[in-house]
Design a protein around this motif. Structure first.
Motif, PDB file in Angstrom:
ATOM      1  N   VAL A  74       0.835  -1.201   0.000  1.00  0.00           N
ATOM      2  CA  VAL A  74       0.000   0.000   0.000  1.00  0.00           C
ATOM      3  C   VAL A  74       0.868   1.248   0.000  1.00  0.00           C
ATOM      4  O   VAL A  74       2.036   1.204   0.399  1.00  0.00           O
ATOM      5  CB  VAL A  74      -0.957   0.025   1.217  1.00  0.00           C
ATOM      6  CG1 VAL A  74      -1.980  -1.092   1.137  1.00  0.00           C
ATOM      7  CG2 VAL A  74      -0.185  -0.075   2.523  1.00  0.00           C
ATOM      8  N   LEU A  75       0.269   2.349  -0.452  1.00  0.00           N
ATOM      9  CA  LEU A  75       0.980   3.622  -0.532  1.00  0.00           C
ATOM     10  C   LEU A  75      -0.013   4.759  -0.346  1.00  0.00           C
ATOM     11  O   LEU A  75      -1.103   4.726  -0.926  1.00  0.00           O
ATOM     12  CB  LEU A  75       1.663   3.736  -1.897  1.00  0.00           C
ATOM     13  CG  LEU A  75       2.569   4.912  -2.147  1.00  0.00           C
ATOM     14  CD1 LEU A  75       3.802   4.844  -1.239  1.00  0.00           C
ATOM     15  CD2 LEU A  75       2.999   4.928  -3.609  1.00  0.00           C
ATOM     16  N   THR A  76       0.350   5.759   0.437  1.00  0.00           N
ATOM     17  CA  THR A  76      -0.533   6.892   0.670  1.00  0.00           C
ATOM     18  C   THR A  76      -0.788   7.657  -0.619  1.00  0.00           C
ATOM     19  O   THR A  76       0.152   8.026  -1.319  1.00  0.00           O
ATOM     20  CB  THR A  76       0.082   7.855   1.704  1.00  0.00           C
ATOM     21  OG1 THR A  76       0.384   7.129   2.893  1.00  0.00           O
ATOM     22  CG2 THR A  76      -0.863   9.002   2.026  1.00  0.00           C
ATOM     23  N   SER A  77      -2.072   7.899  -0.936  1.00  0.00           N
ATOM     24  CA  SER A  77      -2.441   8.745  -2.067  1.00  0.00           C
ATOM     25  C   SER A  77      -2.573  10.197  -1.616  1.00  0.00           C
ATOM     26  O   SER A  77      -2.253  11.117  -2.349  1.00  0.00           O
ATOM     27  CB  SER A  77      -3.781   8.314  -2.664  1.00  0.00           C
ATOM     28  OG  SER A  77      -3.687   7.049  -3.238  1.00  0.00           O
ATOM     29  N   GLY A  78      -3.076  10.373  -0.408  1.00  0.00           N
ATOM     30  CA  GLY A  78      -3.248  11.713   0.139  1.00  0.00           C
ATOM     31  C   GLY A  78      -3.896  11.627   1.501  1.00  0.00           C
ATOM     32  O   GLY A  78      -4.511  10.621   1.843  1.00  0.00           O
ATOM     33  N   PHE A  79      -3.711  12.683   2.276  1.00  0.00           N
ATOM     34  CA  PHE A  79      -4.380  12.728   3.574  1.00  0.00           C
ATOM     35  C   PHE A  79      -4.538  14.173   4.013  1.00  0.00           C
ATOM     36  O   PHE A  79      -3.855  15.065   3.519  1.00  0.00           O
ATOM     37  CB  PHE A  79      -3.643  11.890   4.631  1.00  0.00           C
ATOM     38  CG  PHE A  79      -2.343  12.457   5.132  1.00  0.00           C
ATOM     39  CD1 PHE A  79      -2.292  13.220   6.293  1.00  0.00           C
ATOM     40  CD2 PHE A  79      -1.158  12.218   4.445  1.00  0.00           C
ATOM     41  CE1 PHE A  79      -1.092  13.719   6.755  1.00  0.00           C
ATOM     42  CE2 PHE A  79       0.046  12.710   4.905  1.00  0.00           C
ATOM     43  CZ  PHE A  79       0.079  13.469   6.059  1.00  0.00           C
ATOM     44  N   THR A  80      -5.463  14.377   4.918  1.00  0.00           N
ATOM     45  CA  THR A  80      -5.642  15.677   5.552  1.00  0.00           C
ATOM     46  C   THR A  80      -5.404  15.497   7.043  1.00  0.00           C
ATOM     47  O   THR A  80      -5.637  14.429   7.594  1.00  0.00           O
ATOM     48  CB  THR A  80      -7.054  16.251   5.333  1.00  0.00           C
ATOM     49  OG1 THR A  80      -8.012  15.335   5.883  1.00  0.00           O
ATOM     50  CG2 THR A  80      -7.344  16.461   3.859  1.00  0.00           C
ATOM     51  N   ILE A  81      -4.940  16.574   7.658  1.00  0.00           N
ATOM     52  CA  ILE A  81      -4.691  16.529   9.103  1.00  0.00           C
ATOM     53  C   ILE A  81      -5.190  17.823   9.720  1.00  0.00           C
ATOM     54  O   ILE A  81      -5.061  18.899   9.123  1.00  0.00           O
ATOM     55  CB  ILE A  81      -3.195  16.292   9.419  1.00  0.00           C
ATOM     56  CG1 ILE A  81      -2.977  16.087  10.917  1.00  0.00           C
ATOM     57  CG2 ILE A  81      -2.332  17.388   8.840  1.00  0.00           C
ATOM     58  CD1 ILE A  81      -1.605  15.533  11.288  1.00  0.00           C
ATOM     59  N   VAL A 126      -6.044  14.954  14.375  1.00  0.00           N
ATOM     60  CA  VAL A 126      -6.805  13.906  13.712  1.00  0.00           C
ATOM     61  C   VAL A 126      -6.491  13.969  12.223  1.00  0.00           C
ATOM     62  O   VAL A 126      -6.227  15.049  11.687  1.00  0.00           O
ATOM     63  CB  VAL A 126      -8.328  14.024  13.947  1.00  0.00           C
ATOM     64  CG1 VAL A 126      -8.665  13.783  15.415  1.00  0.00           C
ATOM     65  CG2 VAL A 126      -8.839  15.367  13.494  1.00  0.00           C
ATOM     66  N   ALA A 127      -6.519  12.827  11.573  1.00  0.00           N
ATOM     67  CA  ALA A 127      -6.218  12.778  10.148  1.00  0.00           C
ATOM     68  C   ALA A 127      -7.073  11.728   9.465  1.00  0.00           C
ATOM     69  O   ALA A 127      -7.541  10.788  10.109  1.00  0.00           O
ATOM     70  CB  ALA A 127      -4.735  12.465   9.932  1.00  0.00           C
ATOM     71  N   GLN A 128      -7.294  11.933   8.176  1.00  0.00           N
ATOM     72  CA  GLN A 128      -7.963  10.937   7.352  1.00  0.00           C
ATOM     73  C   GLN A 128      -7.207  10.831   6.049  1.00  0.00           C
ATOM     74  O   GLN A 128      -6.765  11.843   5.499  1.00  0.00           O
ATOM     75  CB  GLN A 128      -9.415  11.304   7.092  1.00  0.00           C
ATOM     76  CG  GLN A 128     -10.142  10.259   6.260  1.00  0.00           C
ATOM     77  CD  GLN A 128     -11.640  10.418   6.287  1.00  0.00           C
ATOM     78  OE1 GLN A 128     -12.227  10.470   7.375  1.00  0.00           O
ATOM     79  NE2 GLN A 128     -12.260  10.464   5.125  1.00  0.00           N
ATOM     80  N   GLY A 129      -7.042   9.599   5.575  1.00  0.00           N
ATOM     81  CA  GLY A 129      -6.257   9.397   4.370  1.00  0.00           C
ATOM     82  C   GLY A 129      -6.855   8.419   3.398  1.00  0.00           C
ATOM     83  O   GLY A 129      -7.679   7.576   3.747  1.00  0.00           O
ATOM     84  N   ASP A 130      -6.409   8.568   2.152  1.00  0.00           N
ATOM     85  CA  ASP A 130      -6.759   7.681   1.059  1.00  0.00           C
ATOM     86  C   ASP A 130      -5.512   6.896   0.709  1.00  0.00           C
ATOM     87  O   ASP A 130      -4.485   7.487   0.354  1.00  0.00           O
ATOM     88  CB  ASP A 130      -7.243   8.520  -0.130  1.00  0.00           C
ATOM     89  CG  ASP A 130      -7.840   7.699  -1.224  1.00  0.00           C
ATOM     90  OD1 ASP A 130      -8.608   6.769  -0.925  1.00  0.00           O
ATOM     91  OD2 ASP A 130      -7.549   7.984  -2.407  1.00  0.00           O
ATOM     92  N   ILE A 131      -5.571   5.586   0.861  1.00  0.00           N
ATOM     93  CA  ILE A 131      -4.406   4.731   0.684  1.00  0.00           C
ATOM     94  C   ILE A 131      -4.624   3.840  -0.545  1.00  0.00           C
ATOM     95  O   ILE A 131      -5.637   3.150  -0.637  1.00  0.00           O
ATOM     96  CB  ILE A 131      -4.175   3.855   1.934  1.00  0.00           C
ATOM     97  CG1 ILE A 131      -4.263   4.670   3.230  1.00  0.00           C
ATOM     98  CG2 ILE A 131      -2.879   3.075   1.819  1.00  0.00           C
ATOM     99  CD1 ILE A 131      -3.319   5.835   3.323  1.00  0.00           C
ATOM    100  N   ALA A 132      -3.670   3.896  -1.487  1.00  0.00           N
ATOM    101  CA  ALA A 132      -3.754   3.082  -2.695  1.00  0.00           C
ATOM    102  C   ALA A 132      -3.259   1.674  -2.413  1.00  0.00           C
ATOM    103  O   ALA A 132      -2.256   1.487  -1.730  1.00  0.00           O
ATOM    104  CB  ALA A 132      -2.922   3.717  -3.801  1.00  0.00           C
ATOM    105  N   VAL A 133      -3.980   0.698  -2.961  1.00  0.00           N
ATOM    106  CA  VAL A 133      -3.545  -0.696  -2.914  1.00  0.00           C
ATOM    107  C   VAL A 133      -2.816  -0.944  -4.238  1.00  0.00           C
ATOM    108  O   VAL A 133      -3.413  -0.838  -5.308  1.00  0.00           O
ATOM    109  CB  VAL A 133      -4.727  -1.663  -2.750  1.00  0.00           C
ATOM    110  CG1 VAL A 133      -4.256  -3.102  -2.728  1.00  0.00           C
ATOM    111  CG2 VAL A 133      -5.517  -1.324  -1.475  1.00  0.00           C
ATOM    112  N   LEU A 134      -1.532  -1.232  -4.164  1.00  0.00           N
ATOM    113  CA  LEU A 134      -0.721  -1.405  -5.352  1.00  0.00           C
ATOM    114  C   LEU A 134      -0.812  -2.827  -5.872  1.00  0.00           C
ATOM    115  O   LEU A 134      -0.789  -3.782  -5.082  1.00  0.00           O
ATOM    116  CB  LEU A 134       0.732  -1.061  -5.046  1.00  0.00           C
ATOM    117  CG  LEU A 134       0.978   0.341  -4.472  1.00  0.00           C
ATOM    118  CD1 LEU A 134       2.449   0.510  -4.133  1.00  0.00           C
ATOM    119  CD2 LEU A 134       0.531   1.405  -5.454  1.00  0.00           C
ATOM    120  N   SER A 135      -0.905  -2.966  -7.181  1.00  0.00           N
ATOM    121  CA  SER A 135      -0.911  -4.306  -7.757  1.00  0.00           C
ATOM    122  C   SER A 135       0.509  -4.788  -7.917  1.00  0.00           C
ATOM    123  O   SER A 135       1.441  -4.003  -8.076  1.00  0.00           O
ATOM    124  CB  SER A 135      -1.634  -4.303  -9.103  1.00  0.00           C
ATOM    125  OG  SER A 135      -0.877  -3.569 -10.055  1.00  0.00           O
TER     126      SER A 135
END
Length: 137
Positions: A74-81, A126-135
């Motif tokens: 997995v790899l972070t696509s983006g997040f907010t904090i 607090v943070a929320q993130g979008d995490i990519a699942v890499l093939s």
């Protein structure tokens, strides 16, 4: 390989994590908890822990939680904090957990606390993130 041993191996492979002394204390079932000791060299000019360090900790906790849910690729696509209070002393503890896991992406949330020597905690960010699942292909 044991999931916790895997997580420790991944963390140990991150030079910045080694530099700041990050520890993984829980990993599994879509959750991850990271800790690091607050030191003077991690502060900004007002004596608070630098926001960039809180951002790093959120990023890692979000992504480790995602990895605990869907596997390690997995790899972070983006997040907010959102910074709620300055972190001043004790241990920083980032608690990440998956909100929703899909095949291609995972949404995770994280809360970062300071924890004092008595175990009392104060929510700092607090943070929320979008995490990519890499093939693997």
């Amino acid at each position: 390989m044991d999931p916790m041993a895997f997580a420790e191996e991944v963390l140990a492979a991150q030079p910045f994590s080694k530099l700041v002394g990050t520890r993984i204390v829980a990993f599994g079932d879509g959750e991850a908890v990271l800790e690091l000791d607050i030191r003077d060299d991690l502060r900004q000019q007002n004596g608070y822990v630098h926001g960039g360090l809180l951002g790093y900790l959120a990023d890692n906790a979000l992504t480790f939680a995602a990895g605990a849910s869907v596997g390690g690729n997995v790899l972070t696509s983006g997040f907010t904090i959102d910074y709620l209070r300055p972190a001043v002393a004790g241990v920083l503890r980032a608690e990440g957990r998956v909100v929703r896991a899909g095949r291609g992406r995972v949404v995770s949330r994280c809360e970062i606390f300071t924890v004092d020597e008595r175990g009392a905690s104060v929510l700092c960010a607090v943070a929320q993130g979008d995490i990519a699942v890499l093939s693997l292909a």
